[in-house]
Design an enzyme around this catalytic site. Structure first.
Site, PDB file in Angstrom:
ATOM      1  CB  CYS A  10      -0.701  -0.078   1.245  1.00 30.20           C
ATOM      2  SG  CYS A  10      -1.721   1.376   1.538  1.00 30.20           S
ATOM      3  CE  LYS A  11       2.111   7.453  -3.765  1.00 24.49           C
ATOM      4  NZ  LYS A  11       1.337   8.288  -5.013  1.00 24.49           N
TER       5      LYS A  11
END
Length: 113
Positions: A10-11
């Protein structure tokens, strides 16, 4: 000890982790998809965040939409869903003592360091 519930894919979670690394403080990374929080841990997280269990759900996840969205679930049932399907847990979550925050946006994490 500061804990981050982290998903490396997840960024936003990676950005939150970067903020912790830049802070110079000691912290522990909990990869919650591998080390799934217990129902007790999830209840504690929700309490520290000061939210309802439903607010910890990633409501755009396919699992949620297909299995839970149309149901009227109790808080306990939501906690069970979070435990059974940890991908539903909002991320990143940073806990510092009795304070916690969902790092969306990641810059919010600075407020509890």
């Amino acid at each position: 000890m500061i804990n981050i519930y982290h998903n490396p894919r997840c960024k936003k979670s990676r950005e939150g982790l970067s903020i912790l690394e830049d802070s110079g403080q000691d912290f522990k990374i909990i990869k919650y998809l591998d080390d799934i929080p217990s129902q007790k841990d999830l209840k504690s997280i929700v309490k520290k965040l000061g939210i309802k269990p439903i607010d910890l759900i990633r409501k755009q996840e396919k699992i949620w939409k297909e299995n839970f969205k149309t149901k009227d679930l109790s808080d306990s049932e939501i906690i069970n869903a979070l435990h059974d399907f940890p991908k539903l847990i909002e991320r990143p979550i940073v806990i510092n003592g009795e304070k916690a925050i969902i790092g969306r946006p990641p810059e919010d994490i600075k407020g509890i360091l």
